[in-house]
Design a protein around this motif. Sequence first.
Motif, PDB file in Angstrom:
ATOM      1  N   GLY A  27       0.948  -1.281   0.088  1.00 55.22           N
ATOM      2  CA  GLY A  27       0.031   0.067  -0.114  1.00 55.22           C
ATOM      3  C   GLY A  27       1.052   1.223   0.017  1.00 55.22           C
ATOM      4  O   GLY A  27       0.466   2.178   0.798  1.00 55.22           O
ATOM      5  N   THR A  28       1.925   1.203  -0.776  1.00 53.10           N
ATOM      6  CA  THR A  28       2.833   2.169  -0.652  1.00 53.10           C
ATOM      7  C   THR A  28       3.319   2.728  -2.067  1.00 53.10           C
ATOM      8  O   THR A  28       3.279   1.996  -2.806  1.00 53.10           O
ATOM      9  CB  THR A  28       4.369   1.795  -0.224  1.00 53.10           C
ATOM     10  OG1 THR A  28       4.095   1.472   1.139  1.00 53.10           O
ATOM     11  CG2 THR A  28       5.197   3.027  -0.131  1.00 53.10           C
ATOM     12  N   TYR A  29       3.059   4.150  -2.373  1.00 51.84           N
ATOM     13  CA  TYR A  29       3.417   4.894  -3.629  1.00 51.84           C
ATOM     14  C   TYR A  29       4.733   5.511  -3.570  1.00 51.84           C
ATOM     15  O   TYR A  29       5.014   6.247  -2.629  1.00 51.84           O
ATOM     16  CB  TYR A  29       2.218   5.848  -3.856  1.00 51.84           C
ATOM     17  CG  TYR A  29       2.237   6.327  -5.406  1.00 51.84           C
ATOM     18  CD1 TYR A  29       1.376   5.892  -6.276  1.00 51.84           C
ATOM     19  CD2 TYR A  29       3.089   7.269  -5.973  1.00 51.84           C
ATOM     20  CE1 TYR A  29       1.571   6.032  -7.598  1.00 51.84           C
ATOM     21  CE2 TYR A  29       3.077   7.962  -6.931  1.00 51.84           C
ATOM     22  CZ  TYR A  29       2.422   6.931  -7.854  1.00 51.84           C
ATOM     23  OH  TYR A  29       2.284   7.770  -9.193  1.00 51.84           O
ATOM     24  N   PHE A  30       5.697   4.985  -4.362  1.00 56.36           N
ATOM     25  CA  PHE A  30       6.953   5.590  -4.688  1.00 56.36           C
ATOM     26  C   PHE A  30       7.145   6.597  -5.692  1.00 56.36           C
ATOM     27  O   PHE A  30       6.937   5.964  -6.791  1.00 56.36           O
ATOM     28  CB  PHE A  30       7.852   4.221  -4.835  1.00 56.36           C
ATOM     29  CG  PHE A  30       7.860   3.414  -3.513  1.00 56.36           C
ATOM     30  CD1 PHE A  30       8.848   3.353  -2.483  1.00 56.36           C
ATOM     31  CD2 PHE A  30       7.177   2.400  -3.567  1.00 56.36           C
ATOM     32  CE1 PHE A  30       8.988   2.588  -1.496  1.00 56.36           C
ATOM     33  CE2 PHE A  30       7.178   1.406  -2.432  1.00 56.36           C
ATOM     34  CZ  PHE A  30       7.851   1.650  -1.501  1.00 56.36           C
ATOM     35  N   ARG A  31       7.316   7.600  -5.492  1.00 59.25           N
ATOM     36  CA  ARG A  31       7.707   8.630  -6.698  1.00 59.25           C
ATOM     37  C   ARG A  31       9.122   8.689  -6.970  1.00 59.25           C
ATOM     38  O   ARG A  31      10.061   8.668  -6.155  1.00 59.25           O
ATOM     39  CB  ARG A  31       7.364   9.958  -6.096  1.00 59.25           C
ATOM     40  CG  ARG A  31       5.748  10.051  -5.810  1.00 59.25           C
ATOM     41  CD  ARG A  31       5.463  11.482  -5.683  1.00 59.25           C
ATOM     42  NE  ARG A  31       4.231  11.728  -5.055  1.00 59.25           N
ATOM     43  CZ  ARG A  31       3.997  12.148  -3.887  1.00 59.25           C
ATOM     44  NH1 ARG A  31       5.008  12.284  -2.908  1.00 59.25           N
ATOM     45  NH2 ARG A  31       2.666  12.161  -3.219  1.00 59.25           N
ATOM     46  N   ASN A  32       9.239   9.007  -8.485  1.00 61.46           N
ATOM     47  CA  ASN A  32      10.558   9.382  -9.049  1.00 61.46           C
ATOM     48  C   ASN A  32      11.589   8.224  -8.614  1.00 61.46           C
ATOM     49  O   ASN A  32      12.816   8.647  -8.296  1.00 61.46           O
ATOM     50  CB  ASN A  32      11.048  10.621  -8.489  1.00 61.46           C
ATOM     51  CG  ASN A  32      12.056  11.261  -9.496  1.00 61.46           C
ATOM     52  OD1 ASN A  32      12.278  10.912 -10.469  1.00 61.46           O
ATOM     53  ND2 ASN A  32      12.830  12.255  -8.937  1.00 61.46           N
ATOM     54  N   ILE A  33      11.371   7.052  -8.742  1.00 58.34           N
ATOM     55  CA  ILE A  33      12.184   5.898  -8.593  1.00 58.34           C
ATOM     56  C   ILE A  33      13.607   5.880  -9.279  1.00 58.34           C
ATOM     57  O   ILE A  33      14.388   5.275  -9.030  1.00 58.34           O
ATOM     58  CB  ILE A  33      11.489   4.615  -8.507  1.00 58.34           C
ATOM     59  CG1 ILE A  33      10.993   4.176  -9.866  1.00 58.34           C
ATOM     60  CG2 ILE A  33      10.517   4.548  -7.285  1.00 58.34           C
ATOM     61  CD1 ILE A  33      10.465   2.898  -9.755  1.00 58.34           C
ATOM     62  N   TYR A  34      13.245   6.043 -10.797  1.00 55.56           N
ATOM     63  CA  TYR A  34      14.238   6.137 -11.586  1.00 55.56           C
ATOM     64  C   TYR A  34      15.462   6.796 -11.080  1.00 55.56           C
ATOM     65  O   TYR A  34      16.748   6.303 -11.493  1.00 55.56           O
ATOM     66  CB  TYR A  34      13.884   6.348 -13.196  1.00 55.56           C
ATOM     67  CG  TYR A  34      14.830   6.055 -14.169  1.00 55.56           C
ATOM     68  CD1 TYR A  34      14.882   4.894 -14.883  1.00 55.56           C
ATOM     69  CD2 TYR A  34      15.727   7.008 -14.410  1.00 55.56           C
ATOM     70  CE1 TYR A  34      15.816   4.770 -15.659  1.00 55.56           C
ATOM     71  CE2 TYR A  34      16.676   7.072 -15.474  1.00 55.56           C
ATOM     72  CZ  TYR A  34      16.786   5.745 -16.096  1.00 55.56           C
ATOM     73  OH  TYR A  34      17.904   5.206 -17.054  1.00 55.56           O
ATOM     74  N   ALA A  35      15.332   7.961 -10.738  1.00 55.91           N
ATOM     75  CA  ALA A  35      16.619   8.756 -10.458  1.00 55.91           C
ATOM     76  C   ALA A  35      17.401   8.164  -9.320  1.00 55.91           C
ATOM     77  O   ALA A  35      18.628   8.365  -9.319  1.00 55.91           O
ATOM     78  CB  ALA A  35      16.056  10.284 -10.081  1.00 55.91           C
ATOM     79  N   GLU A  36      16.738   7.576  -8.507  1.00 55.89           N
ATOM     80  CA  GLU A  36      17.288   7.039  -7.251  1.00 55.89           C
ATOM     81  C   GLU A  36      17.894   5.576  -7.541  1.00 55.89           C
ATOM     82  O   GLU A  36      19.069   5.535  -7.019  1.00 55.89           O
ATOM     83  CB  GLU A  36      16.168   6.804  -6.261  1.00 55.89           C
ATOM     84  CG  GLU A  36      16.831   6.238  -4.957  1.00 55.89           C
ATOM     85  CD  GLU A  36      15.692   6.016  -3.715  1.00 55.89           C
ATOM     86  OE1 GLU A  36      15.973   5.433  -2.688  1.00 55.89           O
ATOM     87  OE2 GLU A  36      14.497   6.400  -3.804  1.00 55.89           O
ATOM     88  N   ILE A  37      17.018   4.663  -8.465  1.00 49.10           N
ATOM     89  CA  ILE A  37      17.921   3.574  -8.802  1.00 49.10           C
ATOM     90  C   ILE A  37      18.859   3.618  -9.756  1.00 49.10           C
ATOM     91  O   ILE A  37      19.931   2.878  -9.677  1.00 49.10           O
ATOM     92  CB  ILE A  37      16.704   2.856  -9.161  1.00 49.10           C
ATOM     93  CG1 ILE A  37      15.718   2.495  -8.022  1.00 49.10           C
ATOM     94  CG2 ILE A  37      17.320   1.524  -9.858  1.00 49.10           C
ATOM     95  CD1 ILE A  37      14.488   1.611  -8.502  1.00 49.10           C
TER      96      ILE A  37
END
Length: 377
Positions: free
Chosen positions: A67-77
């Motif tokens: 139940g978690t929405y992660f934003r802007n994951i590409y930049a972090e990964i």
Amino acid sequence: MRKLNFYLLLFVLAFLTSCRTDDIIVRQEVVEGLPSENTAIKGFYMLNEGNMGSNKCTLDFFDYTKGTYFRNIYAEINPNVVKELGDVGNDIKIYGNKLYIVVNVSNKIEVLDAKTAKRITSIPLQNCRYLTFKDGKGYASSYAGPVDINPKAPKGKVVEIDTVSLSIQREVTVGYQPEEMEIVGNRLFVANSGGYRAPNYDNTVSVIDLNSFTEIKKLDVAINLHHLKKDNYGDLYVSSRGDYYTVPSSLYLIDAATGTVKKDFHLSVSEMTIVNDKLYFYGNEFNYNTHSYKKSFGIIDVKTEEIIANRIFDKEYEAAIKTPYGIAVNPITEDIYITDARNYVAMGFVYCFDKNGHFKWKTEGGNIPAHFAFLYK
């Protein structure tokens, strides 16, 4: 006097801080506490287009299990990728264990690991638009020219990509400014828009034989075609954007075997998806004569080929959602997702409704949230 100025400065800073909006302060990139579920689908990727020229294309992920929405994951990964995803994300698809992202103005298709979002490689393709897949091959439409409204804009093309080597193998010329595609049997259907050549729009669907990879015919449908979806009964649904003046947007039904236009629904359809024999759509039609938008929503039963609803969620949200921009339906739960691009500059919203159209949750996405890809466990 200096003491007074110091306290005045503190007051001004406090006042400015309290007046800030979510559009200009640093946002929380992880949103927890949304409804969770345990099905065969782990979650979905959300591709935020980003306003053209702003290099704001970003990738989000909603994890159903948490139940978690992660934003802007590409930049972090992928912290070492220069300019991150790039300029204008136009399509996203999962095929096999890879995630493919079409970045239109950056002239590339980014290939990621579907489970980790770790970048694998980039496939260069000028002014690329949409993707579809079959038998280990990917097919991408391309305007085959720069972003340019030009009566002499060239015809577009479709390229064939080997999903193992991730290289382009073949290409075929189609109509002007080709958009979405579908494969029925051994034929690839391509909606041609001619958008760069306005008012002399294209009005055809190109039919490609996948064995010879040649265009074998064109189907006359309507001007400025855009989206193309197939059902389970040998039919294609294709949307026309019209000319934004006197020719309205509409949705057409085509028999894929004969190429015959079976029906004009006389509906404005900006985006659509077919899930479990139901076509969900919204329209947000702009007209230059009135300088206004007209919103509409509905569901079509693709078995009966009839409109069965003129609403897909509670009416109060039709006004709340200022600029509907993306739509998806969970194939297992039939939860309905609608995105709101708002004013195209501020960060948009992602709405979730249950299969009966009742509100479940809402969260902020990126700049112009638009395209979904469901990730199975």
